[in-house]
Design an enzyme around this catalytic site. Sequence first.
Site: not given
Length: 303
Positions: A61, A65-66, A206, A265
């Site tokens: 997504h 942070d990704h 997530d 994560h």
Amino acid sequence: MLDVCLLGCGGMMPLPYRWLTSLMARYNGTSILIDCGEGTQIAIKEKGWSAKPIDVLCFTHYHADHVSGLPGLLLTMGNAERREPLLIIGPKGLERVVNALRVIAPELPFSIEYMEIKDREQVFQFEGYQIRAFRVNHNILCYGYCIEVPRTGRFQVEKALENKIPQKYWSRLQRGEVIETKEQTYTPDMVLGPKRKGIKLCYCTDTRPVDTIVENAEKADLFICEGMYGEPEKAGKAKEYKHMTFYEAAELAKRAEVKKLWLTHFSPSLVNGESYMREVKTIFQGAELGVDGKTTVLNFPDE
């Protein structure tokens, strides 16, 4: 075999002792990267691997942070004189997001190709392996991924002889080719036994626990799943922000009957994750706490 490295296991922000979540896998000369948070290129260097041969990059997504490590990674690949195209896979809006990030990395010596995920579940086929994307439940559009290396059945001489297949075609049929001659069409199933178990890696972060995760992770050799919070009292926070606790991830692993679970994560507030693992293991014995650089090699069952 499939080499797997959890490059970083942090969520929200990088810490001095924890890079942001990213996964790298290598199979038969191909490198696959899932997510690219800030610091990913440094994590790759710390592992001793190279960003240059990455063939496929998958985004779960588009939270920072990704994806925020992408410009630096692209520049590093370009500085290494990469010339081959890079394929990027991701949810709706992929090209718009990547082009926005590339404002600070406009000049590259290689092209970027895009494959946008259009369905709730979608399979992308590559030479010798496939990547399956599946929708999960976060507060924006988000996908998990399975990397699967299928395996054909063993070559069976008796079947080849029984079907009167000329020996000159045996090796080609064993590689999966279909051979058409003037007299007949020969197919791989005419010389191969039943399909054997391949290799399966499932990566999911997530999200809240949903049945689709169990369905896609079923019997995985390795299930890498977010465990944002280890503290039991933060279960309400996990629900509010659509994340998971260690214990919810362990329940998914148990239901999916995976071989091994790596938690990842983590919230920046999580300091001593190992202190919660005893209780997690009562739910799923094969659970392990992720750490930056954690690596394994997944082999076919009989190797």
